[in-house]
Design a protein around this motif. Structure first.
Motif, short mmCIF file in Angstrom:
data_model
loop_
_atom_site.label_atom_id
_atom_site.label_comp_id
_atom_site.label_asym_id
_atom_site.label_seq_id
_atom_site.Cartn_x
_atom_site.Cartn_y
_atom_site.Cartn_z
N GLY A 76 0.58 -1.16 -0.01
CA GLY A 76 -0.04 0.08 -0.10
C GLY A 76 0.98 1.29 0.07
O GLY A 76 2.03 1.13 0.24
N GLU A 77 0.28 2.53 0.20
CA GLU A 77 0.90 3.48 -0.09
C GLU A 77 1.84 3.89 0.89
O GLU A 77 3.00 4.19 1.01
N GLY A 78 1.14 3.41 2.27
CA GLY A 78 1.88 3.64 3.55
C GLY A 78 3.56 2.73 3.64
O GLY A 78 4.40 3.32 4.02
N LEU A 79 3.16 1.62 3.15
CA LEU A 79 4.46 0.70 2.93
C LEU A 79 5.58 1.28 2.11
O LEU A 79 6.68 1.15 2.47
N LYS A 80 4.83 1.79 1.00
CA LYS A 80 5.92 2.32 -0.12
C LYS A 80 6.46 3.84 0.50
O LYS A 80 7.90 3.78 0.14
#
Length: 96
Positions: A76-80
């Motif tokens: 997801g965006e947070g992990l990226k």
């Protein structure tokens, strides 16, 4: 009354291993080498089973875990963002 059945396990070990095990057995006060070996095997088997059950209790837990390993979700965006921050942090430290 339950009938006690004595089963047998044959194990080949080196003379050095046997002497080490005999010495440990005598330090703990076991009546026989067999009694000590059975005790140690039971203790270790119980630990292994408890460790296994604490991590993945049911077959369904194991299936979910295996599926997550074989088919990981898309990041997801947070992990990226966290990955980029991690790489930037490591790059900054290598420059100092």
């Amino acid at each position: 009354m339950a009938t006690l059945i004595n089963d047998r396990i044959d194990v080949r070990i080196s003379k050095e291993q046997k002497e080490l095990i005999k010495y440990a057995s005598s330090l703990r006060g076991f009546k026989s080498l067999s009694e000590f070996i059975v005790y140690c095997a039971n203790v270790e088997a119980s630990k292994i089973i408890m460790d296994n059950e604490q991590i993945l209790k049911t077959i369904e837990d194991k299936k979910i875990f295996l599926n997550a390993l074989l088919n990981p979700p898309v990041p997801g965006e947070g992990l990226k963002k966290a990955h980029i921050a991690y790489l930037k942090h490591n790059f900054d430290e290598t420059e100092n």
